[in-house]
Scaffold this active site. Structure first.
Site, mmCIF file in Angstrom:
data_model
loop_
_atom_site.group_PDB
_atom_site.id
_atom_site.type_symbol
_atom_site.label_atom_id
_atom_site.label_comp_id
_atom_site.label_asym_id
_atom_site.label_seq_id
_atom_site.Cartn_x
_atom_site.Cartn_y
_atom_site.Cartn_z
ATOM 1 N N ASP A 234 -8.273 -7.430 23.382
ATOM 2 C CA ASP A 234 -8.190 -8.677 24.145
ATOM 3 C C ASP A 234 -7.600 -8.472 25.534
ATOM 4 O O ASP A 234 -6.396 -8.659 25.748
ATOM 5 C CB ASP A 234 -7.351 -9.697 23.376
ATOM 6 C CG ASP A 234 -7.909 -9.981 21.995
ATOM 7 O OD1 ASP A 234 -9.103 -9.721 21.788
ATOM 8 O OD2 ASP A 234 -7.157 -10.468 21.139
ATOM 9 N N ASP B 46 -11.936 -7.396 12.626
ATOM 10 C CA ASP B 46 -10.807 -7.598 13.531
ATOM 11 C C ASP B 46 -9.486 -7.183 12.877
ATOM 12 O O ASP B 46 -9.403 -6.942 11.680
ATOM 13 C CB ASP B 46 -10.761 -9.070 13.939
ATOM 14 C CG ASP B 46 -10.006 -9.311 15.238
ATOM 15 O OD1 ASP B 46 -9.517 -8.326 15.843
ATOM 16 O OD2 ASP B 46 -9.918 -10.465 15.668
ATOM 17 N N GLU C 203 -3.891 -4.086 12.856
ATOM 18 C CA GLU C 203 -2.684 -3.540 13.486
ATOM 19 C C GLU C 203 -1.409 -4.288 13.101
ATOM 20 O O GLU C 203 -0.330 -3.929 13.549
ATOM 21 C CB GLU C 203 -2.825 -3.574 15.011
ATOM 22 C CG GLU C 203 -2.831 -4.969 15.626
ATOM 23 C CD GLU C 203 -4.193 -5.646 15.617
ATOM 24 O OE1 GLU C 203 -4.271 -6.812 16.030
ATOM 25 O OE2 GLU C 203 -5.169 -5.007 15.188
#
Length: 969
Positions: A740, A663, A666
């Site tokens: 998401d 995950d 960024e």
């Protein structure tokens, strides 16, 4: 470090001059604690050397200077000027405003301030012929014409009538500027803006166009130096097909008024900028074009000299075409250096005690580059990485910056609420985890940029494209191809393609679960009762859960929590016996664990002791705000980080894990100090690739260490998937997911956006992608309620049955969302969609192989195969192809039971609706009634999504036979 606001603050700092080729691995730098006679070991790693302002200063444009004492390096001392308000910090290369802790914000934030599209003029040396062609390698040519003010055009010799890249007659195609950079940052959301502007050089003069052969390059070292500086390669000419084409000349502001309408340094109020208003700036540029393959031209633009003149008297004149009356170049005798837009950009400012006969010398180099060229009015642009709101971008300004996609991204009312409580956290149409400076067009033109500088592709004017690059040079490539598929093949051959996925990850459902051992066993029993084929259980909470003010969250300490998952080893073994893998979760951040009662290791403490966490501007571990807690982030530029984290991954795999979500990636702060000392914005864009590379290298190394049957068995392969990315992420990442999405039907951040993201990423080289079934983000507020409904979940199951991977997620609020195991209806629908997914596995295996060989995506926008069809060009999320043989038109609106599909009829193709057998577009033999395609309105109740196969296609026949065998047709 936050500083009080004062009229002027000057801080002393030390910085080492070093060449750009050694910037990432500087050695022998002297620590403040080292005595003046001590010599650092030549192999010692570079320590962080923040000055009082916290900036690591490295002048990458100069080589290291030896001191008088042998085997040591000299220090150069220079001031750093800063003036910061509350919540602002100077990172050394830009002003950063932190907004993490603002709880009431403007729910409608303004667009980032940016320089507008720059218009400029073109002039040229009178010695240039009116029309002339020049070779670029053996396959390309450049045409120069003086018509209408002058322009250039590049074409492949096999198609001289088709321009691959051309400039606008009479208009500058290279411009530059010097400007301040401002950054706003809040919990993974970033805004980069242009601040005060020093100058804009938008008038271009072409002095010469000439070809360079290999002997020229070697005898004239300056050209070779340019290539080496850009490629950071000891063999910059490797693979170059001579001749190289050079375009050289000057750009200037060409004006004597309005040079500095704004004060460049608003914090330096004592500085005298009076003379700047009568200054002219000229910058010498060199553009090199060279063939790298039969389908590719690489280009570079560098600026190698800056001159400034005032309008006093004639003396040292600018080159022909740039002369101003009564101009004189002046030199500065005493100056102060202001650290501005990058560690390599220093502004020399006039102090109050200097006489008016002295002037200023602004910026040793530019820090904004503009490349402008022509575009047809009807030309449409696709690509730019994973984009969630649009497929086509003509008329828009597309920023290329990795960041959190946002909550809502313009969909209301959620974007309003998100922006109100957390600064800019709603995002907008352009925010994305995985952008890429790449595009292709309906004219089969294709271009991409190298490097990781922040850039903006301005497509707002009908007749032109302007790329703005935040840097002092540009490097990129122009590709030649006759179809979108050909262009993707060529592009991915350069940037890299994903490996073959192991069969197990694409064979059955991946069940996203949390809650501990008993919860997994309970759901597993339900899946067995409904005969659902399962490939893996993905257990994101394998590390245990912690209670915070916003609910239950994970412990980011990457080891199995054997209290939360009691009997972990038995669970793993039981699943393995049934050919089911266990997948886990990790990210590049670590949390302090002093409150965790059952930890075996404290990974945060380990990493901090090793010095491999990102530093703040004081040299301390950067504690990054993340929801209810702060985290440390791995510095992936540190030489020890990769090996250390691979050991963590190895321990995870040793515990029985065979795949994981990698995950984040960024969120690197734009004021972070890295071991490499590189520019923070470029490091930010590069970070996702470094994160993917660490994971991929471990996967490959683990496989190579296997022995015997385990090594030979392709099923004994690891898989990781991630959301953050940049241009070359497909080379390293094995699989992507789209991040998401909201649990909604909306366009910018709901189920529709998941289709747009899937297809746009496929057009940008991201061949393997998928999304969470049902979306992720739920919100429960008094007046704003987003919960996953049963209908939305069922429609999302149908959609994901035609993704690369069929994976569920309970979402951020499992109890608020409908789950596939919620009731009998959802389990029946899930079983049906899992069989839909299973029915085209044979074709999926073929497409995965094709993707690894050619870079073509599994799910495809129709533009890939029908680029001339006007109707196809206007499609966004409405439908897509699986390979070339299956067409899917998902139901993406609440309450809808019919869907309209557009069926292209190129090459006499007909389509068959799989549920009714009805044939659409059957060719009658009448060429006079030929159509590009037809629209079909078909019934699509839940469980029967609109799916079409090409008539008499072997793939279509096999697919329908499999559906019959699985008893769903």
């Amino acid at each position: 470090m936050k500083l009080p606001k004062t009229p002027l603050q000057t801080f002393s700092c030390y910085y080492l001059n070093a060449s750009s080729s050694t910037a990432a691995s500087l050695t022998a730098i002297q620590s403040p604690n080292v005595g003046s006679h001590e010599k650092p070991h030549s192999c010692d790693p570079v320590p962080y050397m923040p000055c009082t302002c916290g900036t690591l200063h490295t002048d990458k444009g100069k080589k290291a200077l030896p001191s008088l004492e042998a085997n040591t390096l000299s220090w150069q001392r220079g001031p750093c000027i800063g003036n910061f308000g509350k919540g602002e910090e100077n990172s050394g290369d830009h002003m950063v405003s932190k907004k993490h802790h603002k709880h009431i914000n403007n729910p409608f934030p303004s667009a980032p301030k940016s320089l507008p599209l720059i218009h400029g003029t073109l002039s040229y040396n009178s010695h240039l012929l009116n029309h002339q062609s020049f070779r670029i390698g053996s396959d390309f040519k450049l045409l120069w014409s003086s018509n209408n003010g002058g322009y250039i055009s590049i074409f492949h010799q096999a198609q001289p009538e088709r321009s691959l890249w051309s400039t606008i007659p009479g208009k500058a195609f290279i411009s530059a500027a010097a400007a301040q950079t401002k950054v706003e940052e809040s919990r993974g959301s970033f805004v980069v803006e242009d601040g005060d502007v020093s100058f804009i050089c938008n008038h271009q003069f072409i002095e010469e166009i000439k070809t360079l052969w290999e002997p020229d390059m070697e005898s004239k070292g300056k050209y070779l130096d340019l290539l080496m500086a850009e490629n950071d390669n000891a063999q910059p000419l490797k693979g170059t097909n001579f001749p190289i084409l050079q375009i050289g000349g000057w750009i200037s502001n060409n004006k004597t008024k309005g040079f500095a309408s704004k004060n460049l340094c608003s914090w330096a109020r004592k500085t005298n900028l009076r003379r700047a208003g009568r200054s002219s700036i000229a910058v010498r540029y060199v553009m090199l074009l060279y063939q790298k393959s039969c389908h590719r031209i690489e280009f570079q633009v560098k600026f190698i000299e800056l001159k400034q003149q005032t309008s006093l008297t004639s003396s040292h004149k600018f080159p022909e075409g740039l002369q101003s009356q009564r101009s004189k170049q002046v030199c500065l005798r005493r100056r102060h250096a202001a650290c501005l837009s990058s560690p390599r950009d220093y502004l020399a400012l006039l102090s109050e005690n200097e006489s008016e006969e002295e002037s200023i010398n602004v910026f040793k180099e530019v820090n904004r580059v503009f490349i402008t060229y022509s575009s047809a009015r009807d030309e449409k642009f696709y690509g730019f990485g994973e984009q969630f709101s649009h497929m086509e971008f003509k008329g828009r300004r597309v920023p290329i910056l990795v960041q959190e996609q946002g909550i809502g991204r313009g969909d209301q009312p959620i974007t309003f609420a998100a922006n109100l409580v957390s600064y800019r956290s709603g995002g907008d149409w352009s925010t994305t985890y995985a952008p890429s400076p790449f595009y292709m067009t309906t004219k089969m033109r294709c271009l991409y940029l190298e490097g990781y500088d922040y850039s903006i592709f301005d497509l707002t004017e009908d007749d032109r494209v302007q790329i703005q690059i935040h840097g002092n040079s540009v490097r990129g490539s122009i590709l030649n191809g006759t179809s979108p598929t050909e262009l993707i093949e060529q592009y991915t051959e350069i940037i890299g393609r994903p490996p073959l996925l192991p069969n197990w990850i694409i064979s059955g459902a991946i069940i996203g679960m949390q809650g501990g051992t008993e919860a997994v066993r309970r759901v597993w029993d339900q899946l067995k009762d409904h005969d659902i084929s399962v490939s893996a259980f993905w257990l994101q909470d394998w590390v245990g859960q912690r209670k915070t003010i916003i609910g239950s969250q994970l412990w980011w300490n990457w080891e199995v929590d054997t209290t939360h998952y009691a009997g972990w080893r038995e669970l793993v073994d039981d699943l393995k016996t049934n050919n089911i893998r266990v997948m886990a979760y990790c990210n590049p951040c670590l949390v302090q664990t002093h409150e965790k009662p059952n930890k075996n290791k404290d990974l945060f403490q380990e990493a901090e002791k090793l010095g491999i966490l990102v530093k703040d501007m004081t040299g301390s571990t950067y504690m990054i705000p993340n929801t209810a807690f702060d985290v440390g982030m791995l510095d992936l530029t540190h030489p020890e980080t990769s090996c250390w984290f691979k050991r963590i991954l190895h321990e995870m795999v040793d515990s029985g894990v065979r795949g994981w979500m990698a995950d984040f990636g960024e969120g690197l702060p734009l004021d972070a100090c890295l071991f490499s000392g590189e520019d923070q914005i470029t490091a930010h864009n590069r970070y996702p690739e470094l994160w993917a590379r660490v994971n991929r290298e471990f996967v490959d190394e683990w496989k190579s260490e296997c022995r015997g049957k385990e090594r030979e068995d392709p099923e004994e392969s690891l898989v990781f998937f991630m959301r953050a990315g940049f241009r070359e992420s497909p080379k390293w990442a094995m699989l992507f997911w789209e991040g998401d999405q909201m649990v909604s039907w909306q366009q910018n951040d709901g189920i529709k956006s998941s289709v747009t993201g899937l297809l746009s990423s496929g057009l940008s080289g991201f061949a393997f992608n998928h999304c969470d079934i049902g979306g992720y983000c739920a919100v429960n507020l008094p007046m704003i309620n987003y919960q996953r409904s049963e209908e939305l979940l069922m429609r999302w199951m149908e959609l994901n049955a035609f993704n690369t991977v069929f994976r569920t997620h309970e979402g951020n609020k499992p109890t608020s969302n409908c789950q596939f195991y919620s009731n009998r209806r959802t389990l029946i629908q899930f079983a049906r969609c899992a069989k839909l997914y299973m029915a085209w596995k044979f074709y999926r295996v073929q497409l995965v192989k094709e993707a690894s060989q050619k870079g073509l995506p599994i799910a495809r926008h129709l533009f890939l195969h029908y680029p001339d069809d006007e109707h196809v060009r206007n499609l966004t999320y409405e439908q897509f192809l699986i390979g070339t043989e299956i067409l899917v038109a998902p139901v993406l609106d609440k309450g809808k039971k019919q869907v309209k599909a557009y069926l292209p009829l190129r090459w006499g193709c007909s389509w068959q609706h799989i549920w009714t057998g009805k044939i659409f577009g059957q060719f009658t033999g009448d060429l006079g009634n030929y159509q590009q395609g037809i629209e079909a309105l078909v019934d699509a109740p839940i469980g029967y999504p609109a799916i079409f196969v090409k008539l008499e296609s072997p793939v279509g026949i096999q697919f329908m036979n499999n559906l019959q065998y699985l008893k769903i047709l």
